[in-house]
Design a protein around this motif. Structure first.
Motif, PDB file in Angstrom:
ATOM      1  N   ALA A 231       0.828  -1.206   0.000  1.00 42.11           N
ATOM      2  CA  ALA A 231       0.000   0.000   0.000  1.00 42.11           C
ATOM      3  C   ALA A 231       0.864   1.258   0.000  1.00 42.11           C
ATOM      4  O   ALA A 231       0.546   2.242  -0.649  1.00 42.11           O
ATOM      5  N   LYS A 232       1.954   1.252   0.735  1.00 44.65           N
ATOM      6  CA  LYS A 232       2.867   2.396   0.778  1.00 44.65           C
ATOM      7  C   LYS A 232       4.308   1.982   0.514  1.00 44.65           C
ATOM      8  O   LYS A 232       5.237   2.699   0.884  1.00 44.65           O
ATOM      9  N   THR A 233       4.476   0.814  -0.110  1.00 43.73           N
ATOM     10  CA  THR A 233       5.821   0.295  -0.316  1.00 43.73           C
ATOM     11  C   THR A 233       5.961  -0.281  -1.725  1.00 43.73           C
ATOM     12  O   THR A 233       5.078  -0.997  -2.201  1.00 43.73           O
ATOM     13  N   ILE A 234       7.071   0.074  -2.373  1.00 47.56           N
ATOM     14  CA  ILE A 234       7.451  -0.580  -3.628  1.00 47.56           C
ATOM     15  C   ILE A 234       8.353  -1.746  -3.235  1.00 47.56           C
ATOM     16  O   ILE A 234       9.524  -1.555  -2.888  1.00 47.56           O
TER      17      ILE A 234
ATOM     18  N   VAL B 168      17.546  -5.354 -14.016  1.00 49.17           N
ATOM     19  CA  VAL B 168      16.450  -4.495 -13.589  1.00 49.17           C
ATOM     20  C   VAL B 168      15.768  -5.171 -12.401  1.00 49.17           C
ATOM     21  O   VAL B 168      15.849  -6.393 -12.230  1.00 49.17           O
ATOM     22  N   ALA B 169      15.118  -4.366 -11.578  1.00 54.19           N
ATOM     23  CA  ALA B 169      14.420  -4.892 -10.407  1.00 54.19           C
ATOM     24  C   ALA B 169      12.933  -5.027 -10.723  1.00 54.19           C
ATOM     25  O   ALA B 169      12.329  -4.139 -11.324  1.00 54.19           O
ATOM     26  N   ILE B 170      12.357  -6.154 -10.344  1.00 53.27           N
ATOM     27  CA  ILE B 170      10.919  -6.376 -10.485  1.00 53.27           C
ATOM     28  C   ILE B 170      10.285  -6.126  -9.122  1.00 53.27           C
ATOM     29  O   ILE B 170      10.731  -6.670  -8.105  1.00 53.27           O
TER      30      ILE B 170
ATOM     31  N   ARG C  11      -5.265  -0.180  -6.775  1.00 49.69           N
ATOM     32  CA  ARG C  11      -4.977  -1.553  -7.182  1.00 49.69           C
ATOM     33  C   ARG C  11      -3.484  -1.830  -7.090  1.00 49.69           C
ATOM     34  O   ARG C  11      -2.660  -0.923  -7.175  1.00 49.69           O
ATOM     35  N   GLU C  12      -3.173  -3.110  -6.869  1.00 49.46           N
ATOM     36  CA  GLU C  12      -1.774  -3.508  -6.815  1.00 49.46           C
ATOM     37  C   GLU C  12      -1.251  -3.698  -8.233  1.00 49.46           C
ATOM     38  O   GLU C  12      -1.939  -4.232  -9.110  1.00 49.46           O
ATOM     39  N   ARG C  13      -0.033  -3.260  -8.445  1.00 51.00           N
ATOM     40  CA  ARG C  13       0.553  -3.278  -9.790  1.00 51.00           C
ATOM     41  C   ARG C  13       1.932  -3.909  -9.762  1.00 51.00           C
ATOM     42  O   ARG C  13       2.533  -4.109  -8.704  1.00 51.00           O
ATOM     43  N   LEU C  14       2.427  -4.192 -10.972  1.00 53.75           N
ATOM     44  CA  LEU C  14       3.759  -4.744 -11.151  1.00 53.75           C
ATOM     45  C   LEU C  14       4.625  -3.659 -11.774  1.00 53.75           C
ATOM     46  O   LEU C  14       4.158  -2.888 -12.628  1.00 53.75           O
ATOM     47  N   GLY C  15       5.890  -3.580 -11.354  1.00 56.33           N
ATOM     48  CA  GLY C  15       6.774  -2.545 -11.867  1.00 56.33           C
ATOM     49  C   GLY C  15       8.166  -3.066 -12.149  1.00 56.33           C
ATOM     50  O   GLY C  15       8.565  -4.123 -11.663  1.00 56.33           O
TER      51      GLY C  15
ATOM     52  N   MET D 229      10.871   3.899 -12.783  1.00 57.73           N
ATOM     53  CA  MET D 229      10.031   2.716 -12.654  1.00 57.73           C
ATOM     54  C   MET D 229       9.004   2.695 -13.783  1.00 57.73           C
ATOM     55  O   MET D 229       8.298   3.675 -14.019  1.00 57.73           O
ATOM     56  N   HIS D 230       8.953   1.582 -14.490  1.00 57.41           N
ATOM     57  CA  HIS D 230       7.951   1.361 -15.527  1.00 57.41           C
ATOM     58  C   HIS D 230       6.850   0.483 -14.952  1.00 57.41           C
ATOM     59  O   HIS D 230       7.123  -0.615 -14.447  1.00 57.41           O
ATOM     60  N   GLY D 231       5.633   0.971 -15.009  1.00 56.26           N
ATOM     61  CA  GLY D 231       4.522   0.103 -14.646  1.00 56.26           C
ATOM     62  C   GLY D 231       4.411  -1.023 -15.663  1.00 56.26           C
ATOM     63  O   GLY D 231       4.572  -0.808 -16.862  1.00 56.26           O
ATOM     64  N   LEU D 232       4.171  -2.220 -15.184  1.00 53.10           N
ATOM     65  CA  LEU D 232       4.056  -3.386 -16.063  1.00 53.10           C
ATOM     66  C   LEU D 232       2.655  -3.974 -15.948  1.00 53.10           C
ATOM     67  O   LEU D 232       2.062  -3.989 -14.864  1.00 53.10           O
ATOM     68  N   LEU D 233       2.154  -4.454 -17.054  1.00 44.38           N
ATOM     69  CA  LEU D 233       0.917  -5.223 -17.008  1.00 44.38           C
ATOM     70  C   LEU D 233       1.218  -6.595 -16.414  1.00 44.38           C
ATOM     71  O   LEU D 233       2.311  -7.140 -16.583  1.00 44.38           O
ATOM     72  N   TRP D 234       0.259  -7.147 -15.707  1.00 46.02           N
ATOM     73  CA  TRP D 234       0.428  -8.502 -15.200  1.00 46.02           C
ATOM     74  C   TRP D 234       0.470  -9.471 -16.382  1.00 46.02           C
ATOM     75  O   TRP D 234      -0.163  -9.212 -17.424  1.00 46.02           O
ATOM     76  N   PRO D 235       1.218 -10.563 -16.257  1.00 49.79           N
ATOM     77  CA  PRO D 235       1.323 -11.501 -17.388  1.00 49.79           C
ATOM     78  C   PRO D 235      -0.019 -11.964 -17.944  1.00 49.79           C
ATOM     79  O   PRO D 235      -0.163 -12.145 -19.157  1.00 49.79           O
TER      80      PRO D 235
END
Length: 335
Positions: free
Chosen positions: A87-90, A136-138, A146-150, A161-167
């Protein structure tokens, strides 16, 4: 730049306070909807379908619509109580080579800024570790409900940081490829390679939005009471059904457009980035179009003349070099 989110990067037991800043911006021109009869603005109002009245933003909440149409209200408090550690952490979960990331997954881009003096040291540590590892770090993070992937990588001296779509959000390309079995000949591939080599590389910083520039000029003209100049339509080219002929023509035109002095023929120079906008806005162009036309005519004549004329031209050029009293230019004109 204004931050849109404050939190921290979780790097093992290391916590790095950061601010999230948009790394991109849109320069597209937006339009308003109007009533064409009187120019009045068309506006949208939020109306409750049960009471048939407009409601204020403070009265609007969220709900999930069930399969049977039932609305299940969801409050901000409900979402805040969810056990989401991001929620407040990458939260960095892995380090992988950059080529493991499918470009189809790429979404929005952000800069991560160190939030305060104490964050400078761990921020720099992570940045330099990413540089040295060439990985690169995932990470997982939560943003806008919503929770996202980066994906974290280094850009200059900043962690981006690039936002990534979930697989599972990437569709399989089924039914997209051509249905028929097509065989490509080696000579066609050779010509395609030649075209790629001739076009060479381009500095992405030189590319710009021609359409947006044309729209801006049109708006400026209309605002000053002028009639916008119509853009010249490109001359319709003949349909080439032969792939080989199309490739050969493309290679010739690319070579002519990038032709330089014979001594520097191997150098590939990009086209002027301002050539297209001037033509698109109807302004007179100072490009070397006449030279290109001459080059095309010369190439056509040379092709039509055949091997015999090429031999004759070579003989005449040799004779002109051996006889200094005769100028070579008249010789080339009579060839």
């Amino acid at each position: 730049m204004r931050s849109i989110w404050n939190g921290a990067i979780s790097f093992g037991l290391v916590s790095i306070p950061i601010k999230l800043v948009n790394a991109t911006e849109s320069h597209s021109i937006s339009f308003r909807q109007i009533h064409t009869e009187d120019g009045g603005r068309i506006r949208y109002r939020k109306v409750c379908e049960l009471e048939d009245r407009e409601v204020a933003q403070a009265e609007i909440g969220k709900a999930y619509e069930d399969a049977d149409g039932t609305m299940i209200p969801i409050t901000d408090e409900d979402l805040a109580q969810l056990p989401i550690p991001t929620a407040k952490t990458i939260e960095i979960v892995a380090f992988v080579p950059a080529d493991r990331i499918d470009p189809l997954q790429m979404d929005a881009a952000y800069y991560l800024s160190a939030n305060g003096v104490p964050a400078a040291k761990p921020y720099t540590l992570l940045r330099e570790a990413l540089k040295r590892s060439q990985k690169v770090a995932i990470a997982k993070y939560a943003l806008r409900g919503r929770e996202r992937l980066g994906m974290l990588r280094v850009v200059d001296d900043v962690i981006a940081m690039h936002g990534l779509l979930w697989p599972d959000e990437i569709r399989a390309p089924e039914g997209v490829a051509p249905d028929t079995n097509v065989t490509v000949r080696d000579k066609e591939l050779d010509l395609a390679d030649a075209l790629m080599d001739t076009l060479g590389e381009v500095d992405l910083a030189d590319l710009h939005d021609d359409y947006r520039e044309a729209v801006e000029e049109m708006i400026t003209a209309k605002a000053s009471g002028e009639q916008p100049s119509p853009s010249p339509s490109p001359a319709p080219g003949a349909k080439v059904l032969d792939l080989m002929a199309a490739l050969e023509k493309s290679v010739r035109e690319a070579q002519q457009s990038r032709a330089t002095d014979p001594e520097t023929k191997a150098e590939v120079r990009p086209l002027s980035p301002r050539a297209t906008p001037k033509q698109a806005t109807g302004k007179k162009s100072t490009s070397t179009a006449p030279k290109k036309t001459t080059a095309k005519k010369s190439a056509a004549k040379a092709t039509a003349s055949g091997t015999t004329k090429k031999t004759t031209q070579t003989t005449k050029k040799t004779t002109a070099k051996k006889t200094p009293t005769k100028k070579p230019t008249p010789r080339r004109r009579t060839a």
